[in-house]
Enzyme design. Structure first.
Site, mmCIF file in Angstrom:
data_model
loop_
_atom_site.group_PDB
_atom_site.id
_atom_site.type_symbol
_atom_site.label_atom_id
_atom_site.label_comp_id
_atom_site.label_asym_id
_atom_site.label_seq_id
_atom_site.Cartn_x
_atom_site.Cartn_y
_atom_site.Cartn_z
ATOM 1 N N HIS A 55 0.812 -1.222 0.000
ATOM 2 C CA HIS A 55 0.000 0.000 0.000
ATOM 3 C C HIS A 55 0.853 1.282 0.000
ATOM 4 C CE1 HIS A 55 -3.201 -2.775 1.018
ATOM 5 N NE2 HIS A 55 -2.549 -3.153 2.105
ATOM 6 N N SER A 78 1.666 -0.371 -5.390
ATOM 7 C CA SER A 78 0.770 -0.617 -4.268
ATOM 8 C C SER A 78 0.271 -2.059 -4.359
ATOM 9 C CB SER A 78 -0.407 0.349 -4.319
ATOM 10 O OG SER A 78 -1.004 0.424 -3.040
ATOM 11 N N SER A 83 -5.599 1.645 -2.531
ATOM 12 C CA SER A 83 -4.948 2.040 -1.268
ATOM 13 C C SER A 83 -3.886 3.128 -1.408
ATOM 14 C CB SER A 83 -4.336 0.818 -0.594
ATOM 15 O OG SER A 83 -3.283 0.303 -1.382
ATOM 16 N N ASP A 133 3.177 -7.502 0.308
ATOM 17 C CA ASP A 133 2.033 -7.442 1.220
ATOM 18 C C ASP A 133 0.873 -8.151 0.528
ATOM 19 O OD1 ASP A 133 -0.238 -6.833 2.691
ATOM 20 O OD2 ASP A 133 0.377 -4.769 3.121
ATOM 21 N N GLU A 194 4.364 -9.106 4.555
ATOM 22 C CA GLU A 194 3.713 -8.273 5.564
ATOM 23 C C GLU A 194 2.490 -8.897 6.231
ATOM 24 O OE1 GLU A 194 4.538 -5.244 6.629
ATOM 25 O OE2 GLU A 194 2.699 -4.342 7.366
ATOM 26 N N ASN A 219 4.595 -10.943 9.299
ATOM 27 C CA ASN A 219 3.291 -10.843 9.965
ATOM 28 C C ASN A 219 3.320 -11.439 11.364
ATOM 29 O OD1 ASN A 219 0.283 -10.371 9.892
ATOM 30 N ND2 ASN A 219 0.332 -12.585 10.251
ATOM 31 N N LYS A 224 4.157 -7.240 15.117
ATOM 32 C CA LYS A 224 3.361 -6.942 13.918
ATOM 33 C C LYS A 224 1.923 -7.374 14.162
ATOM 34 C CE LYS A 224 1.581 -6.862 9.719
ATOM 35 N NZ LYS A 224 0.204 -7.288 9.464
ATOM 36 N N ASP A 228 -0.437 -4.283 14.744
ATOM 37 C CA ASP A 228 -1.000 -3.733 13.504
ATOM 38 C C ASP A 228 -2.381 -4.353 13.229
ATOM 39 O OD1 ASP A 228 -1.579 -4.201 10.672
ATOM 40 O OD2 ASP A 228 0.422 -3.550 10.132
ATOM 41 N N ASN A 229 -2.444 -5.686 13.191
ATOM 42 C CA ASN A 229 -3.714 -6.345 12.862
ATOM 43 C C ASN A 229 -4.784 -6.013 13.906
ATOM 44 O OD1 ASN A 229 -1.508 -7.503 11.549
ATOM 45 N ND2 ASN A 229 -2.483 -9.485 11.304
ATOM 46 N N CYS A 233 -6.333 -2.058 13.192
ATOM 47 C CA CYS A 233 -7.716 -2.187 12.713
ATOM 48 C C CYS A 233 -8.693 -1.562 13.713
ATOM 49 C CB CYS A 233 -8.065 -3.651 12.454
ATOM 50 S SG CYS A 233 -7.137 -4.327 11.057
ATOM 51 N N HIS A 339 -7.704 -9.252 3.358
ATOM 52 C CA HIS A 339 -6.840 -8.784 2.263
ATOM 53 C C HIS A 339 -7.523 -8.741 0.895
ATOM 54 C CE1 HIS A 339 -2.928 -7.578 0.820
ATOM 55 N NE2 HIS A 339 -3.178 -8.300 -0.252
ATOM 56 N N HIS A 392 -3.847 2.209 8.622
ATOM 57 C CA HIS A 392 -3.470 2.350 10.033
ATOM 58 C C HIS A 392 -2.628 3.608 10.263
ATOM 59 C CE1 HIS A 392 -4.886 -1.635 10.217
ATOM 60 N NE2 HIS A 392 -3.778 -2.299 10.398
ATOM 61 N N SER A 400 5.391 -2.437 12.558
ATOM 62 C CA SER A 400 5.364 -3.411 11.451
ATOM 63 C C SER A 400 6.568 -3.226 10.539
ATOM 64 C CB SER A 400 4.109 -3.220 10.601
ATOM 65 O OG SER A 400 2.964 -3.360 11.391
ATOM 66 N N GLN A 404 9.874 -5.195 9.037
ATOM 67 C CA GLN A 404 10.149 -5.372 7.598
ATOM 68 C C GLN A 404 11.613 -5.065 7.293
ATOM 69 O OE1 GLN A 404 8.948 -6.499 4.911
ATOM 70 N NE2 GLN A 404 6.720 -6.551 5.064
HETATM 71 P P1 NAI Z 1 -6.361 -14.671 11.656
HETATM 72 O O1 NAI Z 1 -6.031 -15.971 11.048
HETATM 73 O O2 NAI Z 1 -5.784 -14.292 12.971
HETATM 74 O O3 NAI Z 1 -7.957 -14.502 11.783
HETATM 75 C C1 NAI Z 1 -8.877 -14.892 10.827
HETATM 76 C C2 NAI Z 1 -10.016 -15.597 11.576
HETATM 77 O O4 NAI Z 1 -11.090 -15.858 10.675
HETATM 78 C C3 NAI Z 1 -9.593 -16.936 12.166
HETATM 79 O O5 NAI Z 1 -9.823 -16.966 13.550
HETATM 80 C C4 NAI Z 1 -10.453 -17.953 11.423
HETATM 81 O O6 NAI Z 1 -10.821 -19.040 12.236
HETATM 82 C C5 NAI Z 1 -11.662 -17.105 11.030
HETATM 83 N N1 NAI Z 1 -12.421 -17.625 9.897
HETATM 84 C C6 NAI Z 1 -11.971 -18.281 8.791
HETATM 85 N N2 NAI Z 1 -12.992 -18.603 7.984
HETATM 86 C C7 NAI Z 1 -14.124 -18.137 8.580
HETATM 87 C C8 NAI Z 1 -15.500 -18.150 8.228
HETATM 88 N N3 NAI Z 1 -15.936 -18.743 7.105
HETATM 89 N N4 NAI Z 1 -16.373 -17.558 9.067
HETATM 90 C C9 NAI Z 1 -15.979 -16.976 10.214
HETATM 91 N N5 NAI Z 1 -14.668 -16.945 10.597
HETATM 92 C C10 NAI Z 1 -13.773 -17.506 9.791
HETATM 93 O O7 NAI Z 1 -5.977 -13.568 10.565
HETATM 94 P P2 NAI Z 1 -5.819 -11.991 10.807
HETATM 95 O O8 NAI Z 1 -4.411 -11.681 11.097
HETATM 96 O O9 NAI Z 1 -6.878 -11.549 11.714
HETATM 97 O O10 NAI Z 1 -6.080 -11.456 9.326
HETATM 98 C C11 NAI Z 1 -7.337 -11.571 8.705
HETATM 99 C C12 NAI Z 1 -7.260 -10.942 7.318
HETATM 100 O O11 NAI Z 1 -6.993 -9.545 7.435
HETATM 101 C C13 NAI Z 1 -6.132 -11.478 6.440
HETATM 102 O O12 NAI Z 1 -6.573 -11.495 5.106
HETATM 103 C C14 NAI Z 1 -5.037 -10.448 6.602
HETATM 104 O O13 NAI Z 1 -4.121 -10.474 5.542
HETATM 105 C C15 NAI Z 1 -5.840 -9.184 6.663
HETATM 106 N N6 NAI Z 1 -5.239 -8.020 7.313
HETATM 107 C C16 NAI Z 1 -5.765 -6.809 6.973
HETATM 108 C C17 NAI Z 1 -5.296 -5.664 7.547
HETATM 109 C C18 NAI Z 1 -5.853 -4.357 7.137
HETATM 110 O O14 NAI Z 1 -5.286 -3.326 7.479
HETATM 111 N N7 NAI Z 1 -6.958 -4.299 6.443
HETATM 112 C C19 NAI Z 1 -4.226 -5.685 8.564
HETATM 113 C C20 NAI Z 1 -3.771 -7.014 8.891
HETATM 114 C C21 NAI Z 1 -4.274 -8.135 8.288
#
Ligand code: NAI
Length: 470
Positions: A55, A78, A83, A133, A194, A219, A224, A228-229, A233, A339, A392, A400, A404
């Site tokens: 991003h 990006s 983003s 990322d 990331e 990550n 991180k 960050d997550n 968020c 993502h 963020h 984070s 990196q």
């Molecule tokens: P995580 O693995 O800690 O959490 C995801 C959760 O979703 C897990 O607990 C899993 O059991 C649950 N899950 C999976 N399938 C499901 C379903 N069908 N219904 C309900 N729950 C379900 O992953 P994290 O770190 O929380 O990341 C989640 C997503 O967010 C990833 O795609 C990551 O890359 C992205 N992300 C986005 C950020 C942003 O700024 N927008 C920042 C950091 C991560």
């Protein structure tokens, strides 16, 4: 590709604004500023080419500034079509920190062009290192190599629209040089990744034995994903929803799908505004955690009719489906903070003639559904905090991105890494945290020698065992 093209950003007139915001963020990125201080003279990344797919925000501009100060030669794209902060991109180009190929509102074709431009230097050569990322730069290299091994892959047609765009790009490069990506891959020392989704892709490749170069999983540094997550968020989700819709969150029913790190921060955020938060989960541990925090844990089938605001945070696909959307209240808000956009079954909306899209403003669409009701989709189902707001805050991204840079420094050392996924040592994780304490006025207690002996740890750390979960 036009390799003579220096950069492609929306508007260089925004550079001044970008410079001012970069300057303002300096106080909020203590980890990065410390790295510049520590390594700015010795320049351990000197002579190395780094391609970034992350991003293109003000925070990332500060990461680029750091990598540049450490001696790297950078090109950047990006990792999401919405983003880019155009003033950040302009400032980076203006200060000659990197060649940038990124603007807010790219088409998919432009997105993959930008990714390829970031991976290809003026002389046609590729990077030594990648900062990724979500894994798109890594994917392009790997698919490129796969195509060069088996050109028949180019003859197939693919259902997935985006994958077809990737293959169309690869067809062009194959025509020009059928060894292009093989040569690029051979030179790459490694990638630092990331996010959760990109890391999952890397472990899949490691499992299949197809990973072509070493990788660092940034990550899963504690400083991180547990910051960050979660806390990132917790602030940027509501920012995205509010900038997009101006909706009053208090009193609404919000449904958070997924209670991992991102889901935990998202749920806490909306509860903090006074929403009644429902959570969906597939993992009993995370479901129990949500319940113990006092959230009602339900299925999407139940939640679909109840929610005013839906947020997917799973990294999975089709978590909110057509059937869920058809059950929703009129003008329910639906967004994703994971993502990729396929967490929501966007393909149903986009390919069903009875679903009519009314654009309200950039990144906000009202979709009229055959149910006779409508839903509001934010950022076309792509990550709402970066699509509808500015992602963020700098402070959490500093943690984070300090990781990196440390991962890039590890990869830059000639140290016989294998083609597998590595994690930074806990000592460095603690160091990243330590660099962020002073800004918050944290007073850390020092272990006495006797206490350290009693706990059987080194007084200088690491303080926890590898299996400790924080
Ligand atoms: P995580 O693995 O800690 O959490 C995801 C959760 O979703 C897990 O607990 C899993 O059991 C649950 N899950 C999976 N399938 C499901 C379903 N069908 N219904 C309900 N729950 C379900 O992953 P994290 O770190 O929380 O990341 C989640 C997503 O967010 C990833 O795609 C990551 O890359 C992205 N992300 C986005 C950020 C942003 O700024 N927008 C920042 C950091 C991560």
């Amino acid at each position: 590709l036009d390799l003579k093209l220096n950069s492609k950003v929306a508007d260089m007139k925004l550079a001044d604004f970008g410079h001012k915001e970069m300057q303002l963020s300096e106080r909020e990125v203590p980890g990065l500023m410390e790295l510049i201080k520590k390594y700015g003279d010795t320049k351990p990344l000197k002579g190395l080419k780094i391609a970034g797919s992350l991003h293109m925000t003000i925070q990332t501009a500060m990461l680029i500034k750091t990598l540049h100060a450490l001696g790297a030669d950078l090109r950047w794209a990006s990792c999401n079509i919405f983003s880019t902060q155009d003033h950040a991109a302009a400032a980076v180009v203006d200060a000659k920190l990197a060649k940038v190929f990124a603007w807010k509102g790219e088409s998919l074709e432009e997105f993959w062009w930008c990714t390829e431009m970031a991976l290809t230097w003026e002389d046609g050569s590729g990077p030594d290192l990648i900062v990724d990322d979500g894994g798109d730069a890594t994917l392009l290299v790997h698919k490129g190599v796969a195509v060069e091994k088996d050109p028949s892959l180019l003859k197939k047609s693919y259902d997935n629209k985006e994958f077809q765009v990737v293959m169309d790009r690869l067809a062009l490069s194959y025509e020009k040089n059928p060894k292009h990506w093989t040569e690029i891959a051979k030179k790459i020392r490694g990638v630092s990744e990331e996010t959760t989704t990109g890391v999952a892709r890397l472990y899949n490749m490691q499992k299949d034995g197809t990973l072509l170069f070493p990788a660092f999983n940034v990550n899963d540094c504690v400083t991180k994903s547990k910051f960050d997550n979660l806390y990132g968020c917790r602030e940027s989700l509501a920012d995205g929803i509010k900038r997009a819709t101006d909706i009053m969150i208090a009193g609404k029913v919000a449904v958070i799908c997924g209670y991992g790190d991102v889901g935990k921060g998202s749920a806490q955020s909306l509860r903090g505004f006074g929403a009644r938060v429902l959570v969906t989960e597939i993992d009993p541990i995370c479901a129990l955690q949500a319940a113990m925090e006092g959230y009602e844990v339900v299925t999407m089938e139940e939640a679909a009719e109840l929610g005013d605001i839906f947020v997917t945070a799973t990294g999975n696909f089709h978590v909110i489906t057509k059937d869920h959307m058809l059950k929703m209240k009129d003008e329910a808000i639906v967004c994703n903070i994971g993502h990729f956009d396929n967490e929501i079954e966007m393909i149903y909306l986009e390919t069903t003639p009875e679903c009519k899209r009314i654009n309200i403003k950039p990144q906000v669409d009202k979709w009229m559904l055959p149910s006779g009701r409508s839903i509001i989709i934010l950022a076309e189902g792509r990550l709402v905090n970066l699509g509808c707001a500015t992602g963020h805050p700098s402070f959490v991204m500093s943690a984070s991105f300090t990781n990196q840079v440390l991962a890039q420094l590890e990869l830059a050392k000639e140290n016989n890494l294998k083609n597998q996924v590595y994690i930074l040592p806990k000592k460095l994780d603690e160091e990243v945290a330590r660099l962020h304490l002073a800004r918050l006025g944290v007073k850390l207690t020092t272990l006495t020698k006797e206490q350290a002996d009693y706990l059987d740890v080194n007084p200088a750390g690491p303080y926890k065992s590898e299996h400790y979960r924080y």
